[in-house]
Enzyme design. Structure first.
Site, mmCIF file in Angstrom:
data_model
loop_
_atom_site.group_PDB
_atom_site.id
_atom_site.type_symbol
_atom_site.label_atom_id
_atom_site.label_comp_id
_atom_site.label_asym_id
_atom_site.label_seq_id
_atom_site.Cartn_x
_atom_site.Cartn_y
_atom_site.Cartn_z
ATOM 1 N N HIS A 112 31.588 10.671 -11.762
ATOM 2 C CA HIS A 112 31.176 10.461 -10.361
ATOM 3 C C HIS A 112 30.025 11.377 -9.967
ATOM 4 O O HIS A 112 29.742 11.538 -8.772
ATOM 5 C CB HIS A 112 32.359 10.676 -9.417
ATOM 6 C CG HIS A 112 33.418 9.632 -9.543
ATOM 7 N ND1 HIS A 112 34.690 9.813 -9.036
ATOM 8 C CD2 HIS A 112 33.428 8.410 -10.130
ATOM 9 C CE1 HIS A 112 35.424 8.728 -9.298
ATOM 10 N NE2 HIS A 112 34.683 7.875 -9.954
ATOM 11 N N SER A 180 45.231 10.499 -7.880
ATOM 12 C CA SER A 180 46.174 9.621 -7.183
ATOM 13 C C SER A 180 46.190 8.202 -7.738
ATOM 14 O O SER A 180 47.025 7.388 -7.343
ATOM 15 C CB SER A 180 45.793 9.552 -5.697
ATOM 16 O OG SER A 180 44.466 9.045 -5.561
HETATM 17 N N1 APR Z 1 48.297 20.065 -8.909
HETATM 18 C C1 APR Z 1 48.403 18.795 -9.415
HETATM 19 N N2 APR Z 1 48.135 17.674 -8.685
HETATM 20 C C2 APR Z 1 47.769 17.861 -7.408
HETATM 21 C C3 APR Z 1 47.662 19.147 -6.805
HETATM 22 C C4 APR Z 1 47.940 20.285 -7.624
HETATM 23 N N3 APR Z 1 47.867 21.517 -7.153
HETATM 24 N N4 APR Z 1 47.287 18.988 -5.495
HETATM 25 C C5 APR Z 1 47.184 17.651 -5.291
HETATM 26 N N5 APR Z 1 47.473 16.973 -6.434
HETATM 27 C C6 APR Z 1 47.451 15.526 -6.655
HETATM 28 C C7 APR Z 1 47.909 14.715 -5.455
HETATM 29 O O1 APR Z 1 49.302 14.505 -5.530
HETATM 30 C C8 APR Z 1 47.125 13.416 -5.620
HETATM 31 O O2 APR Z 1 47.861 12.484 -6.412
HETATM 32 O O3 APR Z 1 46.101 15.160 -6.854
HETATM 33 C C9 APR Z 1 45.877 13.838 -6.388
HETATM 34 C C10 APR Z 1 44.575 13.843 -5.574
HETATM 35 O O4 APR Z 1 44.308 12.527 -5.194
HETATM 36 P P1 APR Z 1 42.995 12.145 -4.341
HETATM 37 O O5 APR Z 1 42.878 13.028 -3.184
HETATM 38 O O6 APR Z 1 43.092 10.676 -4.106
HETATM 39 O O7 APR Z 1 41.781 12.491 -5.323
HETATM 40 P P2 APR Z 1 41.280 11.715 -6.619
HETATM 41 O O8 APR Z 1 42.378 10.970 -7.283
HETATM 42 O O9 APR Z 1 40.505 12.657 -7.432
HETATM 43 O O10 APR Z 1 40.251 10.640 -5.958
HETATM 44 C C11 APR Z 1 39.569 9.769 -6.806
HETATM 45 O O11 APR Z 1 38.274 8.930 -4.992
HETATM 46 O O12 APR Z 1 37.362 9.462 -3.027
HETATM 47 C C12 APR Z 1 37.060 9.151 -4.306
HETATM 48 O O13 APR Z 1 35.173 9.705 -5.619
HETATM 49 C C13 APR Z 1 36.312 10.249 -5.027
HETATM 50 O O14 APR Z 1 36.631 11.098 -7.262
HETATM 51 C C14 APR Z 1 37.288 10.709 -6.096
HETATM 52 C C15 APR Z 1 38.178 9.502 -6.285
#
Ligand code: APR
Length: 235
Positions: A112, A180
């Protein structure tokens, strides 16, 4: 996790959750970035055309936060694995921070984009960038005021998809950390890997949207789960 002796090639997908304990906001948590900002306002090419200052301000804020953050134990454990794993290994990150690299990992791919990179839409050059892009600084190569954050926005094609699919095709083990499973194509990698015969493992704070597609899910903070898993792999 099954017999590690049969594992040679590993693909690891990371998301915002791996950087959460370094103080960087995730996207979809209650206090997440998408609670404070609308995707349509800051994370699409249309948003940039409509209000470039709003978009630049958003990424200037994230760039400053990334620079102020430090890698945590999960980043460090993956850097150790990268240094010591004799087989193929690729860390495919959805994150735009450089905490994997600052922890010492080398086999990293930012699908990304990277917040510490500015992309000139005039001459197509990319530049390491630590300062602000608000105010339209000129491109160091061509002098044009055409710099945008080197980020893949919604509706744009993620980077190096061929390389990612080639790695998934050859993987014996696919591990997903801190994501997520809400955004494709990354959310589909587990199925791609499983179809090719790889074992699949999820390390996450809570079950993701794709949890049922994994052979195994371990729940907890990345700073605890990842060092423990890496110790198992290198044992
Ligand atoms: N340790 C492990 N997992 C964690 C922690 C932690 N300390 N804190 C949060 N999480 C998990 C949450 O439970 C969630 O499932 O990390 C995940 C974060 O999810 P999102 O906020 O949806 O982020 P991400 O999956 O990286 O998003 C994907 O979406 O918005 C776009 O381009 C953006 O790269 C991003 C993509």
């Amino acid at each position: 996790m099954g017999d590690m002796h049969a594992v040679r090639n590993i693909v690891i997908l990371t998301g915002a959750g791996i950087s959460a304990e370094s103080g960087l906001k995730t996207f979809r948590a209650e206090d997440g970035l998408w609670e404070e900002h609308r995707v349509e306002d800051v994370c699409t090419p249309q948003a940039f055309a409509r209000d470039p200052d709003l978009v630049q301000r958003f990424y200037d804020m994230r760039r400053a936060a990334a620079l102020a953050a430090e890698p945590n134990a999960a980043h460090e454990a993956l850097a150790t694995l990268d240094a010591e794993w004799p087989g193929e290994l690729l860390i495919v990150t959805q994150n735009i921070d450089d905490l994997h690299e600052r922890a010492g990992a080398r086999r990293v791919l930012h699908m990304h984009g990277e917040v510490l990179s500015a992309w000139c839409t005039g001459c197509d050059m990319r530049h390491r960038w630590e300062g602000a892009l608000l105010g339209d600084p000129p491109c160091p190569a061509c002098g044009e005021a055409s710099l945008r954050p080197d980020i893949v926005w919604f509706g744009e094609m993620p980077y190096e998809m061929d390389r990612i699919f080639a790695a998934l095709a050859g993987a014996d083990l696919f591990v997903s950390i801190g994501t997520s499973g809400a955004v494709y194509p990354a959310a589909g990698f587990v199925q791609e890997a499983a179809t090719r015969g790889a074992a699949t493992l999820e390390l996450n704070l809570e079950r993701s949207l794709g949890s049922r597609m994994f052979d195994e899910t371990r729940l907890g903070p990345a700073s605890e789960l990842v060092p423990r898993w890496v110790a198992e792999v290198l044992a």
